[in-house]
Design an enzyme around this catalytic site. Structure first.
Site, PDB file in Angstrom:
ATOM      1  N   SER A 113       0.847  -1.205   0.000  1.00 15.78           N
ATOM      2  CA  SER A 113       0.000   0.000   0.000  1.00 15.78           C
ATOM      3  C   SER A 113       0.876   1.245   0.000  1.00 15.78           C
ATOM      4  CB  SER A 113      -0.903   0.013   1.238  1.00 15.78           C
ATOM      5  OG  SER A 113      -1.750  -1.102   1.257  1.00 15.78           O
ATOM      6  N   GLY A 115       0.663   4.197  -0.844  1.00 17.38           N
ATOM      7  CA  GLY A 115       0.100   5.500  -0.527  1.00 17.38           C
ATOM      8  C   GLY A 115       0.254   5.879   0.934  1.00 17.38           C
ATOM      9  N   GLU A 140       2.797 -18.542  19.304  1.00 16.85           N
ATOM     10  CA  GLU A 140       1.806 -18.920  20.319  1.00 16.85           C
ATOM     11  C   GLU A 140       0.462 -18.224  20.144  1.00 16.85           C
ATOM     12  OE1 GLU A 140       2.841 -15.954  24.038  1.00 16.85           O
ATOM     13  OE2 GLU A 140       3.936 -17.854  23.916  1.00 16.85           O
TER      14      GLU A 140
END
Length: 184
Positions: A113, A115, A140
């Site tokens: 992403s 942007g 875990e």
């Protein structure tokens, strides 16, 4: 100055967590005006396209809290500090699936992403899979169900949104294109 470069004038780190940090940067735009950018810093990640000898894809189904649902994905995980991406890929393949591989090759890397985030995902192909006797367990706080699916089943999962993330959809499309090129 690089084309369209935005010069950072001020940086304010708002949050630093276990995986990401959030900062707001005041920048000078190419036209001389200023603006603010909200940026997520991420250490980067890997994902692994793992194919069995009978051409099935190793996938995991897990709950993703950000989406409030389970999705089917290829094995993946974030880079640890100082860890090379190929080491992360081998570690994640073992932790999430219990498999090792004879061959691991880097295919491509992409920003998820750009942007607002700097997360870079490195895509690997694992072939010559073998089961590891004393494989490292998942983290875990990670609960996954292992799946082996055909390419056609994976494509159906994309269509019905069981596969709903970019890295896995990319993997499915990559394999289909590779298969199509073999037949041309």
């Amino acid at each position: 100055m690089k084309k369209f470069e935005e010069k950072t004038l001020n940086k304010d780190v708002l949050f630093t967590g276990k995986i990401i940090s959030l900062q707001v940067e005041e920048v000078e735009l190419p036209n001389g005006k200023t603006s603010k950018r909200e940026i997520i810093k991420h250490p980067g990640a890997v994902c692994v396209i793992a194919k069995t000898e009978d051409n099935k894809l190793i996938m995991v189904e897990q709950y993703r809290k950000a989406l409030e649902r389970s999705i089917v994905e290829i094995p993946a995980g974030k880079l640890e500090p100082g860890e090379l991406p190929e080491v992360t890929a081998e570690r994640e393949l073992e932790e999430e699936t219990g498999y090792g591989c004879q061959s691991l090759s880097h295919l491509i890397s992409f920003y998820t992403s750009p942007g607002f985030a700097d997360e870079l995902v490195h895509v690997y192909m694992a072939e010559g899979l073998y089961k590891i006797e004393d494989a490292h367990d998942t983290d875990e706080d990670e609960f996954v169900e292992l799946m082996e699916v055909t390419l056609e089943e994976a494509e159906e999962m994309v269509l019905n949104q069981r596969i709903y993330d970019a890295k896995t959809a990319y993997a499915v499309q990559y394999l289909r294109l590779k298969q199509m090129r073999k037949h041309t």
